[in-house]
Structure formats: C-alpha cells, structure tokens
Design a protein around this motif. Structure first.
Motif, PDB file in Angstrom:
ATOM      1  N   ILE A 116      13.308  -4.628 -10.005  1.00  0.00           N
ATOM      2  CA  ILE A 116      12.085  -4.040 -10.696  1.00  0.00           C
ATOM      3  C   ILE A 116      12.494  -4.015 -12.520  1.00  0.00           C
ATOM      4  CG2 ILE A 116      10.806  -2.003 -11.491  1.00  0.00           C
ATOM      5  CD1 ILE A 116      10.763  -1.852  -8.275  1.00  0.00           C
ATOM      6  N   TYR A 117      13.886  -3.724 -12.551  1.00  0.00           N
ATOM      7  CA  TYR A 117      14.582  -3.362 -14.012  1.00  0.00           C
ATOM      8  C   TYR A 117      15.238  -4.582 -14.320  1.00  0.00           C
ATOM      9  CZ  TYR A 117      13.142   1.288 -12.126  1.00  0.00           C
ATOM     10  OH  TYR A 117      12.444   2.105 -11.509  1.00  0.00           O
ATOM     11  N   ALA A 118      15.179  -5.476 -13.970  1.00  0.00           N
ATOM     12  CA  ALA A 118      16.002  -6.769 -14.603  1.00  0.00           C
ATOM     13  C   ALA A 118      15.417  -7.401 -15.516  1.00  0.00           C
ATOM     14  CB  ALA A 118      16.424  -7.836 -13.211  1.00  0.00           C
ATOM     15  N   ASP A 119      16.549  -8.095 -16.243  1.00  0.00           N
ATOM     16  CA  ASP A 119      16.183  -8.814 -17.435  1.00  0.00           C
ATOM     17  C   ASP A 119      16.194 -10.240 -17.254  1.00  0.00           C
ATOM     18  OD1 ASP A 119      15.904 -10.089 -19.757  1.00  0.00           O
ATOM     19  OD2 ASP A 119      17.827  -9.058 -20.870  1.00  0.00           O
ATOM     20  N   LEU A 161       3.099  -9.244  -6.711  1.00  0.00           N
ATOM     21  CA  LEU A 161       2.561  -8.407  -8.133  1.00  0.00           C
ATOM     22  C   LEU A 161       1.168  -8.361  -8.025  1.00  0.00           C
ATOM     23  CD1 LEU A 161       4.754  -9.904 -10.879  1.00  0.00           C
ATOM     24  CD2 LEU A 161       5.643  -8.142  -9.339  1.00  0.00           C
ATOM     25  N   ASP A 162       0.718  -7.054  -8.169  1.00  0.00           N
ATOM     26  CA  ASP A 162      -0.737  -6.856  -8.235  1.00  0.00           C
ATOM     27  C   ASP A 162      -1.215  -7.547  -9.523  1.00  0.00           C
ATOM     28  OD1 ASP A 162      -3.312  -5.565  -8.091  1.00  0.00           O
ATOM     29  OD2 ASP A 162      -2.672  -3.957  -9.323  1.00  0.00           O
ATOM     30  N   THR A 163      -2.070  -8.491  -9.192  1.00  0.00           N
ATOM     31  CA  THR A 163      -2.641  -9.176 -10.336  1.00  0.00           C
ATOM     32  C   THR A 163      -3.349  -8.307 -11.345  1.00  0.00           C
ATOM     33  OG1 THR A 163      -4.743  -9.262  -9.077  1.00  0.00           O
ATOM     34  CG2 THR A 163      -3.424 -11.077  -8.543  1.00  0.00           C
ATOM     35  N   GLU A 164      -3.620  -7.055 -11.195  1.00  0.00           N
ATOM     36  CA  GLU A 164      -4.403  -6.405 -12.213  1.00  0.00           C
ATOM     37  C   GLU A 164      -3.434  -5.592 -13.023  1.00  0.00           C
ATOM     38  OE1 GLU A 164      -7.514  -3.882 -10.624  1.00  0.00           O
ATOM     39  OE2 GLU A 164      -8.558  -5.572  -9.821  1.00  0.00           O
ATOM     40  N   THR A 165      -2.392  -5.049 -12.375  1.00  0.00           N
ATOM     41  CA  THR A 165      -1.551  -4.015 -13.365  1.00  0.00           C
ATOM     42  C   THR A 165      -0.237  -4.661 -13.361  1.00  0.00           C
ATOM     43  OG1 THR A 165      -0.623  -2.963 -11.060  1.00  0.00           O
ATOM     44  CG2 THR A 165      -2.644  -1.976 -12.228  1.00  0.00           C
ATOM     45  N   ARG A 166       0.133  -5.634 -12.281  1.00  0.00           N
ATOM     46  CA  ARG A 166       1.439  -6.127 -12.509  1.00  0.00           C
ATOM     47  C   ARG A 166       2.487  -5.323 -11.981  1.00  0.00           C
ATOM     48  NH1 ARG A 166      -0.931 -10.815 -12.706  1.00  0.00           N
ATOM     49  NH2 ARG A 166      -1.000 -12.099 -14.786  1.00  0.00           N
ATOM     50  N   PRO A 168       4.794  -4.080  -8.824  1.00  0.00           N
ATOM     51  CA  PRO A 168       5.396  -4.899  -7.542  1.00  0.00           C
ATOM     52  C   PRO A 168       4.844  -3.923  -6.452  1.00  0.00           C
ATOM     53  CG  PRO A 168       7.084  -3.506  -8.565  1.00  0.00           C
ATOM     54  CD  PRO A 168       5.960  -3.294  -9.479  1.00  0.00           C
ATOM     55  N   LEU A 169       4.011  -4.560  -5.458  1.00  0.00           N
ATOM     56  CA  LEU A 169       3.714  -3.887  -4.209  1.00  0.00           C
ATOM     57  C   LEU A 169       4.288  -4.265  -3.127  1.00  0.00           C
ATOM     58  CD1 LEU A 169      -0.303  -4.232  -4.550  1.00  0.00           C
ATOM     59  CD2 LEU A 169       1.166  -2.377  -5.555  1.00  0.00           C
ATOM     60  N   ARG A 170       5.276  -5.371  -3.184  1.00  0.00           N
ATOM     61  CA  ARG A 170       6.087  -5.728  -1.990  1.00  0.00           C
ATOM     62  C   ARG A 170       7.579  -6.385  -2.339  1.00  0.00           C
ATOM     63  NH1 ARG A 170       4.704  -9.313   3.450  1.00  0.00           N
ATOM     64  NH2 ARG A 170       6.947  -9.767   4.203  1.00  0.00           N
ATOM     65  N   VAL A 171       8.325  -6.126  -2.204  1.00  0.00           N
ATOM     66  CA  VAL A 171       9.704  -7.043  -2.661  1.00  0.00           C
ATOM     67  C   VAL A 171      10.451  -6.954  -1.270  1.00  0.00           C
ATOM     68  CG1 VAL A 171      11.878  -7.093  -3.981  1.00  0.00           C
ATOM     69  CG2 VAL A 171       9.601  -5.893  -4.857  1.00  0.00           C
ATOM     70  N   GLN A 183      13.294  -4.449   2.998  1.00  0.00           N
ATOM     71  CA  GLN A 183      11.689  -4.804   2.443  1.00  0.00           C
ATOM     72  C   GLN A 183      11.382  -3.380   1.867  1.00  0.00           C
ATOM     73  OE1 GLN A 183       7.773  -5.077   4.792  1.00  0.00           O
ATOM     74  NE2 GLN A 183       8.429  -7.177   4.663  1.00  0.00           N
ATOM     75  N   TYR A 184      10.824  -3.634   0.679  1.00  0.00           N
ATOM     76  CA  TYR A 184      10.193  -2.387   0.025  1.00  0.00           C
ATOM     77  C   TYR A 184       8.591  -2.862   0.143  1.00  0.00           C
ATOM     78  CZ  TYR A 184       8.108  -0.802  -4.614  1.00  0.00           C
ATOM     79  OH  TYR A 184       7.307  -0.276  -5.354  1.00  0.00           O
ATOM     80  N   ARG A 185       7.787  -1.872   0.622  1.00  0.00           N
ATOM     81  CA  ARG A 185       6.204  -2.253   0.771  1.00  0.00           C
ATOM     82  C   ARG A 185       5.413  -0.930   0.396  1.00  0.00           C
ATOM     83  NH1 ARG A 185       4.495  -6.384   5.054  1.00  0.00           N
ATOM     84  NH2 ARG A 185       2.174  -6.463   4.833  1.00  0.00           N
ATOM     85  N   VAL A 186       4.691  -1.340  -0.565  1.00  0.00           N
ATOM     86  CA  VAL A 186       3.692  -0.115  -1.091  1.00  0.00           C
ATOM     87  C   VAL A 186       2.576  -0.045   0.021  1.00  0.00           C
ATOM     88  CG1 VAL A 186       2.087   0.747  -2.793  1.00  0.00           C
ATOM     89  CG2 VAL A 186       4.198  -0.221  -3.353  1.00  0.00           C
ATOM     90  N   VAL A 187       1.993   1.187   0.503  1.00  0.00           N
ATOM     91  CA  VAL A 187       1.056   1.344   1.452  1.00  0.00           C
ATOM     92  C   VAL A 187      -0.330   1.779   0.576  1.00  0.00           C
ATOM     93  CG1 VAL A 187       2.378   1.523   3.468  1.00  0.00           C
ATOM     94  CG2 VAL A 187       1.762   3.627   2.137  1.00  0.00           C
TER      95      VAL A 187
END
Length: 318
Positions: A116-119, A161-166, A168-171, A183-187
């Motif tokens: 999430i924080y990578a360049d 990536l959420d198409t509206e906000t960008r 990350p909802l899953r990694v 796995q990172y997963r937003v519910v």
C-alpha cells in the motif's frame, strides 16, 4: 485451521476466474500510484481480516487528514485489546500487559500490506504490473492488478482496487508458484467526513513519550554479498552485541521498496549449524563457512535466501 485456509484460497480462486470482466484502459502502474495516494489522503474506515497459515485476524483501521496532519488508528477486534495510533510522525502502541510507548514513523506498518505504501515508479524496474480484469469485493467493483517480479526471485502480489476510491479492498501475497501465502481482505468500509470527525479527538489525546533510540557508530565490514535480487539496495548496517550471545553480530539490511531482508554474520561456535526455517513469508537460511555463521532472514523464498547466503564473500573472521 489448515482446512479453513485452503477453503478460503479455493473460493478466492474460483471467484477470480468466474467474475473477470474487461479492464478499464488505465495503466496498471498509474492505478497503483493512485492507490497509494488515496490511502494517504482520504478519510475512511476499513473493517478487514488478515488470513495466513497462522490464523485469521479481524481488524479495524481508520485514517484521516486533519490540518495537513495524518491521524490513523488500528484496532484488533478479537481477543486482548491491541491498539496502534498514528498522530503525524509519531506512532503509539497500546497492548494489554505492556507499557505503552511511541516511535517515530510516517505510517502504521503492523497488519497492513506494505504494498500500500510502495513507490511504484521505483519498483517498475524490477516488477511488471499486469491488469487482469475486474471483480467485486465487499460489494464494490474493483480493478485487479498483479505485481510480478521479473527475475522470479521474490514473492508477488495481486491487488484489488475499488474503482471509485482506489482504496485496496483485497491484497494477496503469492509465492513463486502462485499459491496464496497471506491475504488482506476488506469486508466493509466507509469513505466520508464522519471518519474525520471521529478522529479529531486524537488531536488532544495524551500519548506516551517517543522512545529515543541510540545512534549507531559507523562500522566497516570485511564481508560482502556477491549476489542480490534486482533492485535490492542496502538501507542500513549495524554491529551489535545480542544478550543471548557472547560475540557481536554484523548486519546489513536490504530492501527493494516492497520486501526486506537482512544478512547477519558472526563467529561460529559449537552450536552453529546450517539450517532452513520458513514461516509464511519469512525465511531464515543459516550457513556455517570459514569459521563464520551466516544468516539470511526476511521476506524471501527459500531458494533466493540460500543463493544469497552461498554468494557471500568473507574476509578475515568477523
């Protein structure tokens, strides 16, 4: 737990291949940069799980920018309360049974994917960013992007990536065979001004004092790494005496901006032995050579860790 992890992986794989639709004509690298910017600038709340071979953790993360200052809160939702709070460039830790403390830092690193924080402009020399379509996560349409190491010596990621906000909802962290390691997963999530209002209380909250870390002395080592994966650079080095050892350990820390590992060299003794240990994304490869104990430890596949250890050139005894 192993059965549950396999079930989650199989379900994820099935959804991936059954729900793909054509991707929007936006470069994948640009989308990933937008993810980083959104994660650092929006006011939002995420409820998510982290799944690994060690189990499943349930967490809540809040983020807001107030008067150009970042405020964030990470809370462990199950078990003993564990909370991490960021206020500007200070990150404070609160955990049951431990004295609270603060450290310098520009973001919370615990339980959030480092990608999430990578360049991504820096990573583009060693990784390919591949768009693989669209898919729904947490009832949101997402762009799906794979981050693939070109030399095959490191792990990779798939990011939704959420198409509206960008955001990350899953990694998914993938090994070299494409199997999911973590796995990172937003519910559920919210992006609104209400999150910023909730975080305003942190402006006046009393936080523990920042720990003062001793400055290290300049050191010179007589050993070198003969081979490193493309893009890996040395970011720190130190010589320190560990409480459990009666001899100093010399360390070099390396990173490519996405994964990190260290090389540690010390004098061998009668307890030293060559061994390989792996837990999830982390590998520890130890070799004994020329009266030296060499240990490579970090976010690397076992074959890569061994190759690095095999190519270390030693001078006189450390």
């Amino acid at each position: 737990m192993k059965q549950l992890w396999c079930a989650v992986s199989l379900m994820a794989g099935g959804l991936m291949f059954s729900s793909v639709t054509p991707a929007a004509p936006v470069q994948s690298g640009v989308l990933l940069q937008q993810m980083k910017q959104a994660s650092q600038s929006l006011s939002y709340e995420l409820a998510y799980i982290n799944v690994s071979g060690l189990g499943i953790d349930s967490l809540r993360y809040r983020h807001a920018v107030i008067d150009n200052k970042v405020f964030a809160q990470l809370l462990q939702m199950d078990g003993p309360r564990r909370e991490i709070v960021q206020r500007g460039n200070e990150v404070s830790y609160f955990e049951a049974g431990l004295e609270p403390f603060s450290m310098q830092g520009d973001h919370i690193v615990d339980s959030l994917p480092s990608v999430i924080y990578a360049d991504f402009s820096q990573l583009s020399s060693a990784y390919d960013f591949v768009s693989v379509g669209r898919m729904r996560i947490a009832d949101q349409l997402c762009e799906v992007i794979r981050i693939v190491p070109r030399d095959g010596t490191r792990y990779g990621y798939t990011v939704w990536l959420d198409t509206e906000t960008r955001l990350p909802l899953r990694v998914d962290l993938l090994d070299r065979d494409g199997e999911t390691l973590e796995q990172y997963r937003v519910v559920s999530f919210a992006v609104d001004d209400g999150v910023r209002k909730m975080m305003q209380g942190l402006e006046s909250a009393k936080m523990p004092a920042v720990l003062s870390l001793p400055k290290g002395n300049a050191v010179t080592f007589n050993w070198q790494a003969g081979w490193l994966p493309a893009g890996m650079k040395e970011v720190a080095q130190s010589r320190r005496q560990l409480p459990s050892l009666d001899r100093p350990v010399e360390s070099r820390l390396f990173s490519d901006g996405l994964f990190t590992f260290s090389i540690n060299v010390t004098l061998a003794d009668k307890t030293s032995s060559s061994q390989l240990l792996r837990t999830g994304r982390r590998t520890m490869q130890t070799e004994v050579r020329n009266n030296a104990e060499i240990t490579v430890i970090g976010e690397l596949p076992p074959a890569t860790a061994k190759r690095i250890a095999d190519t270390i050139t030693l001078g006189s005894a450390p």
